[in-house]
Each structure stands twice: as structure tokens, then as C-alpha cells.
Scaffold this motif. Structure first.
Motif, PDB file in Angstrom:
ATOM      1  N   PRO A 128     -18.234   5.182 -25.080  1.00 27.53           N
ATOM      2  CA  PRO A 128     -16.985   4.714 -24.662  1.00 27.53           C
ATOM      3  C   PRO A 128     -17.268   3.009 -24.712  1.00 27.53           C
ATOM      4  CG  PRO A 128     -17.566   6.580 -23.106  1.00 27.53           C
ATOM      5  CD  PRO A 128     -18.629   6.171 -23.929  1.00 27.53           C
ATOM      6  N   ILE A 129     -16.028   2.560 -25.184  1.00 30.24           N
ATOM      7  CA  ILE A 129     -15.979   1.187 -25.137  1.00 30.24           C
ATOM      8  C   ILE A 129     -15.801   0.896 -23.413  1.00 30.24           C
ATOM      9  CG2 ILE A 129     -14.328  -0.871 -25.291  1.00 30.24           C
ATOM     10  CD1 ILE A 129     -15.763   0.031 -27.631  1.00 30.24           C
ATOM     11  N   ASN A 130     -16.352  -0.177 -23.005  1.00 24.49           N
ATOM     12  CA  ASN A 130     -16.285  -0.620 -21.760  1.00 24.49           C
ATOM     13  C   ASN A 130     -15.391  -1.746 -21.468  1.00 24.49           C
ATOM     14  OD1 ASN A 130     -16.679  -1.087 -18.861  1.00 24.49           O
ATOM     15  ND2 ASN A 130     -18.719  -1.987 -19.179  1.00 24.49           N
TER      16      ASN A 130
ATOM     17  N   LEU B 173      -5.751   1.762 -21.714  1.00 25.31           N
ATOM     18  CA  LEU B 173      -6.883   1.821 -22.262  1.00 25.31           C
ATOM     19  C   LEU B 173      -7.648   2.992 -22.041  1.00 25.31           C
ATOM     20  CD1 LEU B 173      -8.043  -1.969 -21.322  1.00 25.31           C
ATOM     21  CD2 LEU B 173      -6.921  -0.913 -23.897  1.00 25.31           C
ATOM     22  N   ARG B 174      -7.593   3.594 -20.913  1.00 20.87           N
ATOM     23  CA  ARG B 174      -7.981   4.861 -20.654  1.00 20.87           C
ATOM     24  C   ARG B 174      -7.511   6.050 -21.415  1.00 20.87           C
ATOM     25  NH1 ARG B 174      -7.220   3.373 -14.872  1.00 20.87           N
ATOM     26  NH2 ARG B 174      -9.010   2.462 -14.090  1.00 20.87           N
ATOM     27  N   TYR B 175      -6.347   5.990 -22.034  1.00 25.49           N
ATOM     28  CA  TYR B 175      -5.894   6.897 -22.829  1.00 25.49           C
ATOM     29  C   TYR B 175      -6.553   6.721 -24.133  1.00 25.49           C
ATOM     30  CZ  TYR B 175      -1.482   7.963 -19.984  1.00 25.49           C
ATOM     31  OH  TYR B 175      -0.864   8.269 -18.914  1.00 25.49           O
ATOM     32  N   GLU B 176      -7.001   5.525 -24.691  1.00 28.03           N
ATOM     33  CA  GLU B 176      -7.830   5.202 -25.582  1.00 28.03           C
ATOM     34  C   GLU B 176      -9.289   5.807 -25.652  1.00 28.03           C
ATOM     35  OE1 GLU B 176      -6.793   3.316 -28.630  1.00 28.03           O
ATOM     36  OE2 GLU B 176      -4.928   3.663 -27.571  1.00 28.03           O
ATOM     37  N   GLY B 177      -9.509   6.583 -24.284  1.00 25.86           N
ATOM     38  CA  GLY B 177     -11.012   6.709 -23.947  1.00 25.86           C
ATOM     39  C   GLY B 177     -11.924   5.736 -23.880  1.00 25.86           C
ATOM     40  N   TRP B 178     -11.399   4.624 -23.211  1.00 25.33           N
ATOM     41  CA  TRP B 178     -12.377   3.835 -22.735  1.00 25.33           C
ATOM     42  C   TRP B 178     -12.454   3.859 -21.463  1.00 25.33           C
ATOM     43  CZ3 TRP B 178     -10.239  -1.352 -25.412  1.00 25.33           C
ATOM     44  CH2 TRP B 178     -10.183  -1.286 -26.557  1.00 25.33           C
ATOM     45  N   THR B 179     -13.601   3.402 -20.897  1.00 22.41           N
ATOM     46  CA  THR B 179     -14.160   3.031 -19.528  1.00 22.41           C
ATOM     47  C   THR B 179     -13.386   1.721 -18.895  1.00 22.41           C
ATOM     48  OG1 THR B 179     -16.079   4.464 -19.831  1.00 22.41           O
ATOM     49  CG2 THR B 179     -15.965   3.251 -17.723  1.00 22.41           C
ATOM     50  N   VAL B 180     -12.763   1.759 -17.879  1.00 28.12           N
ATOM     51  CA  VAL B 180     -12.099   0.672 -17.526  1.00 28.12           C
ATOM     52  C   VAL B 180     -12.414   0.202 -15.883  1.00 28.12           C
ATOM     53  CG1 VAL B 180      -9.674  -0.752 -17.315  1.00 28.12           C
ATOM     54  CG2 VAL B 180     -10.221   1.241 -19.057  1.00 28.12           C
ATOM     55  N   SER B 181     -12.641  -1.030 -15.821  1.00 30.40           N
ATOM     56  CA  SER B 181     -12.548  -1.398 -14.130  1.00 30.40           C
ATOM     57  C   SER B 181     -11.805  -2.495 -14.202  1.00 30.40           C
ATOM     58  CB  SER B 181     -14.019  -1.859 -13.988  1.00 30.40           C
ATOM     59  OG  SER B 181     -14.734  -3.026 -15.197  1.00 30.40           O
TER      60      SER B 181
ATOM     61  N   ASP C 189     -17.592  -4.734 -22.871  1.00 30.60           N
ATOM     62  CA  ASP C 189     -17.580  -4.813 -24.239  1.00 30.60           C
ATOM     63  C   ASP C 189     -16.382  -5.615 -24.472  1.00 30.60           C
ATOM     64  OD1 ASP C 189     -19.649  -3.152 -25.013  1.00 30.60           O
ATOM     65  OD2 ASP C 189     -18.210  -1.447 -24.500  1.00 30.60           O
ATOM     66  N   VAL C 190     -15.518  -5.800 -23.611  1.00 28.87           N
ATOM     67  CA  VAL C 190     -14.309  -6.713 -24.061  1.00 28.87           C
ATOM     68  C   VAL C 190     -13.645  -6.974 -22.478  1.00 28.87           C
ATOM     69  CG1 VAL C 190     -12.559  -4.901 -24.438  1.00 28.87           C
ATOM     70  CG2 VAL C 190     -12.253  -6.802 -25.606  1.00 28.87           C
ATOM     71  N   VAL C 191     -12.734  -8.095 -22.589  1.00 27.76           N
ATOM     72  CA  VAL C 191     -12.290  -8.426 -21.279  1.00 27.76           C
ATOM     73  C   VAL C 191     -10.717  -8.774 -21.960  1.00 27.76           C
ATOM     74  CG1 VAL C 191     -12.063 -10.063 -19.456  1.00 27.76           C
ATOM     75  CG2 VAL C 191     -14.372  -9.114 -20.180  1.00 27.76           C
ATOM     76  N   VAL C 192      -9.794  -8.310 -20.668  1.00 22.95           N
ATOM     77  CA  VAL C 192      -8.303  -8.662 -20.772  1.00 22.95           C
ATOM     78  C   VAL C 192      -8.194  -9.811 -19.431  1.00 22.95           C
ATOM     79  CG1 VAL C 192      -5.947  -8.154 -20.665  1.00 22.95           C
ATOM     80  CG2 VAL C 192      -7.797  -6.503 -21.747  1.00 22.95           C
ATOM     81  N   LEU C 193      -7.831 -10.871 -19.690  1.00 21.98           N
ATOM     82  CA  LEU C 193      -8.164 -12.014 -18.829  1.00 21.98           C
ATOM     83  C   LEU C 193      -6.711 -12.772 -18.507  1.00 21.98           C
ATOM     84  CD1 LEU C 193      -9.860 -13.799 -16.903  1.00 21.98           C
ATOM     85  CD2 LEU C 193     -10.573 -15.047 -18.608  1.00 21.98           C
TER      86      LEU C 193
END
Length: 234
Positions: free
Chosen positions: A8-10, A28-36, A54-58
Motif C-alpha cells: 500500500p501507498i503510505n 485516501l484510505r478508500y484508495e487502499g492507502w495507509t494514512v497518518s 511515499d507522498v505528503v499532503v502539506l
């Protein structure tokens, strides 16, 4: 969408508005990603060190430091990390400042959650973290949706959908075999515009059934009191 190795994308979402951060994280969790998530710059940097994203929303505006300062320090940890900047400011100067500081893309508030997801997917492909070829197609049983061409087929037969029908089907296909409530569908497909008018969901589900299931084994099922689920026929 997954990483090239199938894991999964982190993602890390950094914003001091809890509701907005949760909205983005949920999508993003609906996309199957792991999110913090992190609510300030210090927490964001700690999260990035502990669990390399792997990617950041800032968000550019944070309570303890500038988001652009956070961006510079994230770049020190990982120079190639894709970063999508969020800001309430929409001036050319602010956009240039964000991109000059190393941001890969820029979205101004208020924004569409769908736009954020699509931009993040594009950043990940551009960075080579995901493989683009298979990502464009969603496949559930004999139903295929191509996110690049917007073409939909079932058992090889083309199906013509309106824009809203397409968005609804795409959401269902991104979550196969998962029961989705009317509230979840409203939040994700209509972006909160209908304020709980769940009858609009029932209406568009009926439209989709006439096109997807008509004369075929049904794929779209209603679970009374729970919501809807899409799964392979048979």
C-alpha cells in the motif's frame, strides 16, 4: 493504486484543521492507502522520520512553523518525496513560493477531495513509485472501468454513463465487496453538496442498475439499513 512492489501507498496528511485532515485521510484510505496525520510541523517531521511516507499532503499555514519550512526539512529527509501543498492563499506569489521551496503541486482551499486524490495519483506515477499502466483500469468480475479514457464495459460491451453515474460507479469499483453507506457515497461522490439527501443516492443507484445489471446477473446489491455493495456476479 499501490506501490510498484504491490504494497500500500503510505501517505502523510499535515493540516491543523482536524475535519479537513480527516476528510482527506478518509478519501485516501478508500484508495487502499495507509494514512497518518499530523496537526503541526513538529508532529509532521516526527511522523516522516518514524514512518517514511511515499507522498505528503502539506498545509502551508501551520500553528508552530511555516509549512514551507516543514517542506524544506522534509526534502532533507527525502529529496525526491512528492509533496502536494494546500493553502487558503491563491496569489501567484504564494504559488511560486511554494513551488520554489520544493512543492510538486499546489491546491488552494476550498478544494475538491477528488482533485486532491487525482493529483496525488499523478505525483506518485511521475515519481515512479507506482506503475501507471494497470492503475488506469478498475476491474470487478467482467466489469471494467478505464480511468484514463472513462470507458466502461461489461463482458466486453460498452456502457455509456453520465458524469455522475461514472463517479458513482468508480467509487463502488474502488471498494469492491465493501458495504458503502449512503452517507459515505454522498460524501465521496457528491462532495457534501446534497446535505444528507440520501434519496439522490437511491436514484443514481437505480440508474446504474439499469445500465450495469439490466439483462445480466446483478453486481450492485442493497443491504437494507446498511448501504450498497458491488461484487462480481455469480
Amino acid at each position: 493504486m499501490q506501490r510498484a512492489d504491490g504494497t500500500p501507498i503510505n501517505a502523510l496528511v499535515v493540516d491543523d484543521e482536524p475535519v479537513l485532515a480527516e476528510m482527506v485521510s478518509m478519501a485516501l484510505r478508500y484508495e487502499g492507502w495507509t494514512v497518518s496525520t499530523a496537526g503541526d510541523g513538529a508532529a509532521a517531521l516526527a511522523a516522516a522520520r518514524d514512518n517514511r511516507p511515499d507522498v505528503v499532503v502539506l498545509d502551508v499555514m501551520l500553528p508552530d512553523m511555516s509549512g514551507l519550512d516543514v517542506l524544506l526539512r522534509l526534502r532533507e529527509l527525502n529529496p525526491s518525496l512528492p509533496v502536494l501543498l494546500l493553502t487558503a492563499k491563491d496569489s501567484v506569489e504564494d504559488r511560486i513560493a511554494g513551488l520554489t521551496a520544493g512543492g510538486d503541486d499546489y491546491v488552494t482551499k476550498p478544494f475538491s477531495i477528488e482533485e486532491v486524490v487525482l493529483r496525488l495519483r499523478a505525483l506518485l506515477r511521475r515519481a515512479g513509485i507506482t506503475t501507471g499502466e494497470a492503475d488506469s483500469q478498475l476491474v470487478v468480475g467482467d466489469l471494467v472501468l478505464d480511468e484514463d479514457s472513462h470507458e466502461v464495459t461489461r463482458a466486453g460491451e460498452p456502457i455509456t454513463l453520465t458524469s455522475t453515474e461514472y463517479d458513482l460507479l468508480r467509487f463502488l469499483m474502488r471498494n469492491p465487496k465493501r458495504v458503502l453507506s449512503k452517507a459515505q457515497i454522498l460524501d465521496r461522490v457528491w462532495d457534501y453538496d446534497f446535505g444528507g439527501r440520501s434519496n439522490i443516492v437511491e436514484l443514481y443507484i437505480s440508474y446504474l442498475r439499469k445500465k450495469i445489471d439490466n439483462g445480466r446477473d446483478p453486481m450492485i446489491h442493497t443491504l437494507r439499513g446498511a448501504g450498497y455493495v458491488l461484487k462480481p456476479a455469480g
